[in-house]
Design a protein around this motif. Structure first.
Motif, PDB file in Angstrom:
ATOM      1  N   SER A  93     -20.272   6.350 -35.755  1.00 25.44           N
ATOM      2  CA  SER A  93     -21.628   5.969 -35.380  1.00 25.44           C
ATOM      3  C   SER A  93     -21.844   4.514 -35.748  1.00 25.44           C
ATOM      4  O   SER A  93     -21.059   3.918 -36.482  1.00 25.44           O
ATOM      5  CB  SER A  93     -22.655   6.856 -36.103  1.00 25.44           C
ATOM      6  OG  SER A  93     -22.559   6.678 -37.510  1.00 25.44           O
ATOM      7  N   GLY A  94     -22.937   3.956 -35.245  1.00 28.33           N
ATOM      8  CA  GLY A  94     -23.253   2.573 -35.565  1.00 28.33           C
ATOM      9  C   GLY A  94     -23.827   1.838 -34.383  1.00 28.33           C
ATOM     10  O   GLY A  94     -24.029   2.400 -33.304  1.00 28.33           O
ATOM     11  N   GLU A  95     -24.086   0.555 -34.591  1.00 30.68           N
ATOM     12  CA  GLU A  95     -24.720  -0.249 -33.556  1.00 30.68           C
ATOM     13  C   GLU A  95     -23.881  -0.302 -32.282  1.00 30.68           C
ATOM     14  O   GLU A  95     -22.681  -0.560 -32.344  1.00 30.68           O
ATOM     15  CB  GLU A  95     -24.914  -1.676 -34.057  1.00 30.68           C
ATOM     16  CG  GLU A  95     -25.907  -1.839 -35.177  1.00 30.68           C
ATOM     17  CD  GLU A  95     -25.962  -3.286 -35.620  1.00 30.68           C
ATOM     18  OE1 GLU A  95     -26.673  -4.067 -34.979  1.00 30.68           O
ATOM     19  OE2 GLU A  95     -25.251  -3.629 -36.585  1.00 30.68           O
ATOM     20  N   PRO A  96     -24.495  -0.084 -31.140  1.00 29.90           N
ATOM     21  CA  PRO A  96     -23.759  -0.230 -29.868  1.00 29.90           C
ATOM     22  C   PRO A  96     -23.299  -1.680 -29.683  1.00 29.90           C
ATOM     23  O   PRO A  96     -23.945  -2.623 -30.149  1.00 29.90           O
ATOM     24  CB  PRO A  96     -24.805   0.154 -28.815  1.00 29.90           C
ATOM     25  CG  PRO A  96     -25.854   0.917 -29.551  1.00 29.90           C
ATOM     26  CD  PRO A  96     -25.883   0.358 -30.936  1.00 29.90           C
ATOM     27  N   GLY A  97     -22.173  -1.834 -29.025  1.00 31.01           N
ATOM     28  CA  GLY A  97     -21.679  -3.159 -28.716  1.00 31.01           C
ATOM     29  C   GLY A  97     -20.760  -3.756 -29.753  1.00 31.01           C
ATOM     30  O   GLY A  97     -20.307  -4.896 -29.608  1.00 31.01           O
ATOM     31  N   TYR A  98     -20.473  -2.993 -30.810  1.00 32.56           N
ATOM     32  CA  TYR A  98     -19.592  -3.484 -31.862  1.00 32.56           C
ATOM     33  C   TYR A  98     -18.497  -2.449 -32.140  1.00 32.56           C
ATOM     34  O   TYR A  98     -18.746  -1.250 -32.115  1.00 32.56           O
ATOM     35  CB  TYR A  98     -20.366  -3.752 -33.159  1.00 32.56           C
ATOM     36  CG  TYR A  98     -21.377  -4.857 -33.033  1.00 32.56           C
ATOM     37  CD1 TYR A  98     -21.008  -6.187 -33.177  1.00 32.56           C
ATOM     38  CD2 TYR A  98     -22.712  -4.569 -32.744  1.00 32.56           C
ATOM     39  CE1 TYR A  98     -21.938  -7.204 -33.049  1.00 32.56           C
ATOM     40  CE2 TYR A  98     -23.648  -5.576 -32.613  1.00 32.56           C
ATOM     41  CZ  TYR A  98     -23.252  -6.899 -32.769  1.00 32.56           C
ATOM     42  OH  TYR A  98     -24.173  -7.909 -32.634  1.00 32.56           O
ATOM     43  N   THR A  99     -17.297  -2.942 -32.426  1.00 30.87           N
ATOM     44  CA  THR A  99     -16.206  -2.050 -32.793  1.00 30.87           C
ATOM     45  C   THR A  99     -16.419  -1.548 -34.213  1.00 30.87           C
ATOM     46  O   THR A  99     -17.283  -2.041 -34.956  1.00 30.87           O
ATOM     47  CB  THR A  99     -14.858  -2.776 -32.713  1.00 30.87           C
ATOM     48  OG1 THR A  99     -14.815  -3.788 -33.740  1.00 30.87           O
ATOM     49  CG2 THR A  99     -14.653  -3.427 -31.353  1.00 30.87           C
ATOM     50  N   ILE A 100     -15.603  -0.569 -34.624  1.00 27.02           N
ATOM     51  CA  ILE A 100     -15.709  -0.035 -35.977  1.00 27.02           C
ATOM     52  C   ILE A 100     -15.466  -1.127 -37.012  1.00 27.02           C
ATOM     53  O   ILE A 100     -16.209  -1.248 -37.999  1.00 27.02           O
ATOM     54  CB  ILE A 100     -14.724   1.135 -36.169  1.00 27.02           C
ATOM     55  CG1 ILE A 100     -15.172   2.334 -35.340  1.00 27.02           C
ATOM     56  CG2 ILE A 100     -14.627   1.521 -37.647  1.00 27.02           C
ATOM     57  CD1 ILE A 100     -14.210   3.491 -35.373  1.00 27.02           C
ATOM     58  N   LEU A 101     -14.441  -1.945 -36.810  1.00 32.63           N
ATOM     59  CA  LEU A 101     -14.157  -3.007 -37.777  1.00 32.63           C
ATOM     60  C   LEU A 101     -15.304  -4.010 -37.835  1.00 32.63           C
ATOM     61  O   LEU A 101     -15.658  -4.499 -38.909  1.00 32.63           O
ATOM     62  CB  LEU A 101     -12.843  -3.712 -37.425  1.00 32.63           C
ATOM     63  CG  LEU A 101     -11.570  -2.877 -37.574  1.00 32.63           C
ATOM     64  CD1 LEU A 101     -10.346  -3.733 -37.257  1.00 32.63           C
ATOM     65  CD2 LEU A 101     -11.442  -2.288 -38.978  1.00 32.63           C
ATOM     66  N   GLU A 102     -15.876  -4.331 -36.698  1.00 36.16           N
ATOM     67  CA  GLU A 102     -16.996  -5.271 -36.682  1.00 36.16           C
ATOM     68  C   GLU A 102     -18.206  -4.694 -37.413  1.00 36.16           C
ATOM     69  O   GLU A 102     -18.902  -5.404 -38.142  1.00 36.16           O
ATOM     70  CB  GLU A 102     -17.346  -5.637 -35.245  1.00 36.16           C
ATOM     71  CG  GLU A 102     -16.285  -6.512 -34.574  1.00 36.16           C
ATOM     72  CD  GLU A 102     -16.473  -6.621 -33.066  1.00 36.16           C
ATOM     73  OE1 GLU A 102     -15.688  -7.357 -32.434  1.00 36.16           O
ATOM     74  OE2 GLU A 102     -17.381  -5.962 -32.518  1.00 36.16           O
ATOM     75  N   ARG A 103     -18.461  -3.394 -37.226  1.00 36.77           N
ATOM     76  CA  ARG A 103     -19.570  -2.759 -37.935  1.00 36.77           C
ATOM     77  C   ARG A 103     -19.314  -2.747 -39.440  1.00 36.77           C
ATOM     78  O   ARG A 103     -20.236  -2.941 -40.244  1.00 36.77           O
ATOM     79  CB  ARG A 103     -19.755  -1.320 -37.444  1.00 36.77           C
ATOM     80  CG  ARG A 103     -20.215  -1.191 -36.006  1.00 36.77           C
ATOM     81  CD  ARG A 103     -20.138   0.270 -35.581  1.00 36.77           C
ATOM     82  NE  ARG A 103     -20.345   0.440 -34.156  1.00 36.77           N
ATOM     83  CZ  ARG A 103     -20.005   1.543 -33.484  1.00 36.77           C
ATOM     84  NH1 ARG A 103     -19.456   2.562 -34.131  1.00 36.77           N
ATOM     85  NH2 ARG A 103     -20.222   1.624 -32.190  1.00 36.77           N
ATOM     86  N   ARG A 104     -18.081  -2.511 -39.839  1.00 32.76           N
ATOM     87  CA  ARG A 104     -17.747  -2.410 -41.262  1.00 32.76           C
ATOM     88  C   ARG A 104     -17.728  -3.758 -41.963  1.00 32.76           C
ATOM     89  O   ARG A 104     -18.062  -3.855 -43.151  1.00 32.76           O
ATOM     90  CB  ARG A 104     -16.365  -1.766 -41.425  1.00 32.76           C
ATOM     91  CG  ARG A 104     -16.305  -0.281 -41.148  1.00 32.76           C
ATOM     92  CD  ARG A 104     -14.868   0.207 -41.134  1.00 32.76           C
ATOM     93  NE  ARG A 104     -14.159  -0.120 -42.368  1.00 32.76           N
ATOM     94  CZ  ARG A 104     -12.851   0.014 -42.522  1.00 32.76           C
ATOM     95  NH1 ARG A 104     -12.093   0.438 -41.517  1.00 32.76           N
ATOM     96  NH2 ARG A 104     -12.275  -0.295 -43.667  1.00 32.76           N
ATOM     97  N   TRP A 105     -17.334  -4.800 -41.258  1.00 33.55           N
ATOM     98  CA  TRP A 105     -17.078  -6.076 -41.921  1.00 33.55           C
ATOM     99  C   TRP A 105     -18.134  -7.143 -41.662  1.00 33.55           C
ATOM    100  O   TRP A 105     -18.324  -8.027 -42.495  1.00 33.55           O
ATOM    101  CB  TRP A 105     -15.731  -6.634 -41.456  1.00 33.55           C
ATOM    102  CG  TRP A 105     -14.540  -5.850 -41.876  1.00 33.55           C
ATOM    103  CD1 TRP A 105     -14.500  -4.836 -42.798  1.00 33.55           C
ATOM    104  CD2 TRP A 105     -13.208  -5.996 -41.393  1.00 33.55           C
ATOM    105  NE1 TRP A 105     -13.212  -4.357 -42.918  1.00 33.55           N
ATOM    106  CE2 TRP A 105     -12.402  -5.052 -42.067  1.00 33.55           C
ATOM    107  CE3 TRP A 105     -12.608  -6.841 -40.460  1.00 33.55           C
ATOM    108  CZ2 TRP A 105     -11.031  -4.937 -41.839  1.00 33.55           C
ATOM    109  CZ3 TRP A 105     -11.247  -6.725 -40.225  1.00 33.55           C
ATOM    110  CH2 TRP A 105     -10.462  -5.777 -40.904  1.00 33.55           C
TER     111      TRP A 105
END
Length: 445
Positions: free
Chosen positions: A267-279
């Motif tokens: 889950s997380g913000e649309p438009g971002y990959t998992i790594l981008e959301r995490r970092w």
């Protein structure tokens, strides 16, 4: 002299749990153990008392013409509970399948001791001036470390600060971390009644603190992962296309990531990959919540009180105090009528972004590549190490985050471990860095 692994096993046997007052003697014993090992390696050592647990300061100076490396780490560890989930005793280090299992194996005794062992092996050489600052309170928020650094800024002056308390991106892949998220941690305490009351006699007529807590949480973050606090995103520094492409090339398997944490989906913000959301994206996460009856069976009460604790991970340009102010102001504005609210602010920390082209970072990349025989990758990290910002602010020195652990090392959880190959390569990379840094600082590379 014992081999590094045997000494690490001794170190890991000391239950230096800083959060537990019953372990205060063990924490002090771990500090003295480290001090003695550093003295044997030719260091002048001071075990500096604080209002809490002591700080170990050590230095071995090669000469004024040599660059200086300050190495930071911590000798305290997290509590081992729940003990029943450990496959081997947490303070009886066990080697199995090329890994050493013990509390503190990766966080941070194993990673720290790689540098101590490297310094001992370089005792006959003088490539750099070496200093160590090793605290015993990192796991309880480092309440006394910043004051120590500020009071000793001249003694701690260095050309580079080296820290190993972060993970490699993947097994066998040498990694330098150049970004850390910051942190704001808060708690909301609500009261709607003087006492719990019967849900039949009073239901529909009086405030319910559990309902208020749930409603406030729903107003702080939406179902898509977007934080709803006004102004929360105003200072967020966007990701560059170059960074997004660099991270896209990393060997990341989304399915394996989900399996590792037992998630049906991400889950997380649309438009971002998992790594981008995490970092590189800020977050809001509820860390704990409580209200009402918690026992077996049923009890028909309307709870008088409720609480929830939450953390917000911050990215470059976000200020933890400003975010706390925005959050509290918003909570007070949207609080339903009929409730008393207390907002508690706990610890926080600033986000960090380290230039990857500094001579110390480039020397570290070469040192890791020589040890592993592979090109070093650069990543950010979703967690926070608040002292990194303070080292940069107070000492004005570049920070190098050279991690030897793995995300799968079970930090803060049962069955913590460190791969022995990472410990061995960590010692090698540390020695390489000390030898290479003078060349890079002189512009030879």
């Amino acid at each position: 002299m014992k081999d590094p692994l045997s000494e690490l096993i001794e170190f890991l046997r000391i239950p230096s749990v800083s959060a537990n007052p019953e372990n205060a003697g063990d924490v002090a014993r771990a500090a003295e153990w480290l001090a003695e090992r550093l003295r044997r390696a030719g260091f002048t050592v001071e075990v500096a008392p604080t209002a809490g647990h002591p700080i170990v300061y050590a230095e071995r100076l090669a000469g004024g013409d040599r660059p200086t490396v300050l190495i930071y780490g911590h000798y305290d560890v997290q509590p081992p509970e729940p003990l029943e989930l450990w496959e081997t005793p947490p303070f009886e280090p066990t080697i199995k399948d090329g890994k050493i299992y013990a509390r503190g194996a990766s966080d941070d005794k194993g990673q720290l001791f790689a540098h101590v062992a490297a310094a001992a092996e370089l005792a006959g050489e003088t490539p750099v001036n070496l200093k160590f600052v090793i605290e015993g309170e990192e796991e309880v928020g480092s309440p006394n470390l910043v004051a120590f650094v500020e009071e000793n800024r001249e003694r701690l002056r260095a050309d580079a600060v080296l820290i190993s308390d972060s993970p490699m991106f993947a097994p066998g892949l040498p990694t330098l971390t150049y970004g850390l998220r910051g942190l704001t941690y808060m708690e909301v305490r609500l009261r709607g009644l003087g006492r719990d009351v019967h849900s039949g006699a009073y239901g529909g007529a009086v405030p319910n603190a559990a309902h208020a807590a749930a409603w406030l949480i729903s107003r702080l973050k939406d179902e898509m992962g977007w934080v709803r606090i006004p102004g929360f995103y105003d200072d967020v520094e966007p990701l560059s296309p170059q960074e997004r492409e660099m991270w896209r090339r990393l060997p990341f398997d989304e399915d394996e990531y989900r399996r590792e944490v037992g998630a049906g989906d991400t889950s997380g913000e649309p438009g971002y990959t998992i790594l981008e959301r995490r970092w590189a994206r800020p977050t809001f996460d509820v860390n704990g919540i409580g209200s009402g009856y918690q026992g077996e069976g049923s009890k028909t009460v309307i709870p008088a009180t409720a609480f929830f604790k939450f953390s917000m991970r911050l990215v470059p340009n976000q200020d933890p105090d400003k975010i706390a102010d925005l959050t509290e102001s918003y909570l007070r504005r949207i609080l339903p009528a009929g409730y008393q609210m207390e907002v508690v602010r706990y610890h926080g920390g600033y986000p960090v972004l380290v230039p990857t082209d500094s001579p110390p970072m480039q020397a570290a990349a070469a040192a890791l590549s020589q040890a592993w025989g592979r090109e070093t990758v650069f990543t950010r990290e979703g967690g926070s190490i608040p002292i990194v910002h303070d080292f940069m602010r107070v000492l004005g020195a570049p920070v190098v985050l050279m991690g030897f652990g793995l995300e799968s090392d079970n930090l803060h959880a049962p069955n913590e471990k460190l791969d022995l190959i990472n410990f061995e390569k960590g010692i090698e990379a540390s020695k390489n860095f000390m030898r290479l840094l003078p060349e890079y600082l002189e512009g030879g590379q």
